[in-house]
Scaffold this motif. Structure first.
Motif, PDB file in Angstrom:
ATOM      1  N   UNK A  75       8.932  -6.192  -0.967  1.00  0.00           N
ATOM      2  CA  UNK A  75       8.602  -4.789  -1.206  1.00  0.00           C
ATOM      3  C   UNK A  75       7.088  -4.592  -1.318  1.00  0.00           C
ATOM      4  N   UNK A  76       6.452  -5.432  -2.098  1.00  0.00           N
ATOM      5  CA  UNK A  76       5.003  -5.277  -2.295  1.00  0.00           C
ATOM      6  C   UNK A  76       4.224  -5.626  -1.042  1.00  0.00           C
ATOM      7  N   UNK A  77       4.752  -6.577  -0.252  1.00  0.00           N
ATOM      8  CA  UNK A  77       4.085  -6.894   1.010  1.00  0.00           C
ATOM      9  C   UNK A  77       4.188  -5.692   1.953  1.00  0.00           C
ATOM     10  N   UNK A  78       5.341  -5.025   1.944  1.00  0.00           N
ATOM     11  CA  UNK A  78       5.506  -3.821   2.768  1.00  0.00           C
ATOM     12  C   UNK A  78       4.503  -2.748   2.348  1.00  0.00           C
ATOM     13  N   UNK A  79       4.318  -2.574   1.037  1.00  0.00           N
ATOM     14  CA  UNK A  79       3.330  -1.600   0.552  1.00  0.00           C
ATOM     15  C   UNK A  79       1.921  -1.995   0.992  1.00  0.00           C
ATOM     16  N   UNK A  80       1.635  -3.291   0.975  1.00  0.00           N
ATOM     17  CA  UNK A  80       0.314  -3.773   1.400  1.00  0.00           C
ATOM     18  C   UNK A  80       0.108  -3.476   2.882  1.00  0.00           C
ATOM     19  N   UNK A  81       1.136  -3.760   3.703  1.00  0.00           N
ATOM     20  CA  UNK A  81       1.033  -3.454   5.143  1.00  0.00           C
ATOM     21  C   UNK A  81       0.802  -1.970   5.356  1.00  0.00           C
ATOM     22  N   UNK A  82       1.539  -1.149   4.610  1.00  0.00           N
ATOM     23  CA  UNK A  82       1.396   0.300   4.722  1.00  0.00           C
ATOM     24  C   UNK A  82      -0.046   0.705   4.374  1.00  0.00           C
ATOM     25  N   UNK A  83      -0.578   0.151   3.299  1.00  0.00           N
ATOM     26  CA  UNK A  83      -1.955   0.436   2.897  1.00  0.00           C
ATOM     27  C   UNK A  83      -2.958   0.026   3.959  1.00  0.00           C
ATOM     28  N   UNK A  84      -2.721  -1.136   4.566  1.00  0.00           N
ATOM     29  CA  UNK A  84      -3.618  -1.611   5.621  1.00  0.00           C
ATOM     30  C   UNK A  84      -3.550  -0.695   6.835  1.00  0.00           C
ATOM     31  N   UNK A  85      -2.352  -0.203   7.177  1.00  0.00           N
ATOM     32  CA  UNK A  85      -2.188   0.707   8.314  1.00  0.00           C
ATOM     33  C   UNK A  85      -2.927   2.014   8.067  1.00  0.00           C
ATOM     34  N   UNK A  86      -2.760   2.573   6.872  1.00  0.00           N
ATOM     35  CA  UNK A  86      -3.431   3.834   6.510  1.00  0.00           C
ATOM     36  C   UNK A  86      -4.941   3.654   6.589  1.00  0.00           C
ATOM     37  N   UNK A  87      -5.424   2.538   6.069  1.00  0.00           N
ATOM     38  CA  UNK A  87      -6.859   2.262   6.087  1.00  0.00           C
ATOM     39  C   UNK A  87      -7.367   2.168   7.529  1.00  0.00           C
ATOM     40  N   UNK A  88      -6.598   1.504   8.383  1.00  0.00           N
ATOM     41  CA  UNK A  88      -6.979   1.357   9.784  1.00  0.00           C
ATOM     42  C   UNK A  88      -7.086   2.725  10.465  1.00  0.00           C
ATOM     43  N   UNK A  89      -6.088   3.592  10.206  1.00  0.00           N
ATOM     44  CA  UNK A  89      -6.087   4.938  10.779  1.00  0.00           C
ATOM     45  C   UNK A  89      -7.294   5.726  10.284  1.00  0.00           C
ATOM     46  N   UNK A  90      -7.589   5.605   8.994  1.00  0.00           N
ATOM     47  CA  UNK A  90      -8.734   6.327   8.419  1.00  0.00           C
ATOM     48  C   UNK A  90     -10.037   5.833   9.022  1.00  0.00           C
TER      49      UNK A  90
END
Length: 94
Positions: A75-90
């Motif tokens: 679960x936390x790894x999924x949240x980390x991936x999500x955070x990395x994706x958002x950061x990449x988009x930004x």
């Protein structure tokens, strides 16, 4: 004994929202015992709160190498991936 005390102190820091301090406590725990998965998932939670997604992902990856069915780590790894994706988009939008 020292390990348990540090882990408890880390948990207390998390409850108080002192994530940097908690990371330090959990990191100290890891020097005493590298096999205790909860310390890694707890530190991953702190890293997520601090927007340190890569570090959170690494802690979760470590746990999943030891316990391949650890739900918190997934679960936390999924949240980390999500955070990395958002950061990449930004970053791409700048």
């Amino acid at each position: 004994e020292r390990f348990k005390a540090l882990k408890t102190e880390g948990n207390d820091c998390v409850k108080q929202g002192k994530y940097e301090e908690a990371v330090n406590k959990y990191s100290e725990c890891m020097r005493l015992n590298t096999e205790e998965c909860t310390v890694y998932t707890n530190r991953a939670l702190c890293y997520l709160k601090l927007y340190k997604y890569e570090e959170a992902k690494q802690d979760c990856d470590h746990v999943l190498q030891i316990e391949d069915s650890n739900i918190k780590a997934f679960y936390r790894r999924a949240l980390a991936y999500k955070g990395l994706q958002v950061r990449k988009k930004n970053m791409a939008g700048i």
